[in-house]
Motif scaffolding. Sequence first.
Motif, PDB file in Angstrom:
ATOM      1  N   ARG A 172       1.163  -1.300  -0.091  1.00 15.14           N
ATOM      2  CA  ARG A 172      -0.004  -0.479  -0.341  1.00 15.14           C
ATOM      3  C   ARG A 172       1.015   1.419   0.185  1.00 15.14           C
ATOM      4  O   ARG A 172       1.700   2.099   0.796  1.00 15.14           O
ATOM      5  CB  ARG A 172      -1.141  -0.033   1.175  1.00 15.14           C
ATOM      6  N   ALA A 173       0.821   2.200  -1.223  1.00 15.53           N
ATOM      7  CA  ALA A 173       1.371   3.387  -1.014  1.00 15.53           C
ATOM      8  C   ALA A 173       0.560   4.540  -0.191  1.00 15.53           C
ATOM      9  O   ALA A 173       0.266   4.760  -0.944  1.00 15.53           O
ATOM     10  CB  ALA A 173       1.743   3.812  -2.203  1.00 15.53           C
ATOM     11  N   PRO A 174       2.256   4.856   0.656  1.00 16.39           N
ATOM     12  CA  PRO A 174       1.649   5.769   1.939  1.00 16.39           C
ATOM     13  C   PRO A 174       1.110   7.392   0.330  1.00 16.39           C
ATOM     14  O   PRO A 174       2.318   6.915  -0.744  1.00 16.39           O
ATOM     15  CB  PRO A 174       2.138   6.064   2.243  1.00 16.39           C
ATOM     16  N   GLU A 175       0.015   8.177   1.095  1.00 18.27           N
ATOM     17  CA  GLU A 175       0.224   9.388   0.521  1.00 18.27           C
ATOM     18  C   GLU A 175       0.444  10.218   0.247  1.00 18.27           C
ATOM     19  O   GLU A 175       0.433  11.605  -0.197  1.00 18.27           O
ATOM     20  CB  GLU A 175      -1.340   9.149   0.642  1.00 18.27           C
ATOM     21  N   THR A 176       1.703  10.450   1.127  1.00 18.07           N
ATOM     22  CA  THR A 176       2.547  11.711   1.936  1.00 18.07           C
ATOM     23  C   THR A 176       4.266  11.338   1.830  1.00 18.07           C
ATOM     24  O   THR A 176       3.833  10.460   2.498  1.00 18.07           O
ATOM     25  CB  THR A 176       1.823  12.571   2.572  1.00 18.07           C
ATOM     26  N   ASP A 177       4.692  12.494   1.642  1.00 18.49           N
ATOM     27  CA  ASP A 177       6.308  11.438   2.122  1.00 18.49           C
ATOM     28  C   ASP A 177       6.462  11.873   3.669  1.00 18.49           C
ATOM     29  O   ASP A 177       7.044  11.064   3.866  1.00 18.49           O
ATOM     30  CB  ASP A 177       7.000  13.345   1.997  1.00 18.49           C
TER      31      ASP A 177
END
Length: 90
Positions: free
Chosen positions: A61-66
């Motif tokens: 699951r790719a994180p949405e923010t740095d």
Amino acid sequence: MSAALAVVYARGQVARVHAGVLARCERLFVRLRDVGVLPPGTDLDWARRVYYALVHEATTRAPETDAALDALATRVVDSLLHGLGTRTTA
């Protein structure tokens, strides 16, 4: 270049990349053991495999923010080096 030859060439490139990643990871785990981050008796092959599994799970699951990405990277490293629970003394 034929399609079959292109596939063989691509597989060779992939194998070289994998070998490079493996070599760097092995050097990292040896260094971690040598400086005392990992105990002397650590099975480095197992530690590397656990690390790969943690990274794999983290990338599902790719994180949405740095900031979320940084937190996830921290979680992977903390899980590898410290485990999931607290240690008790017997």
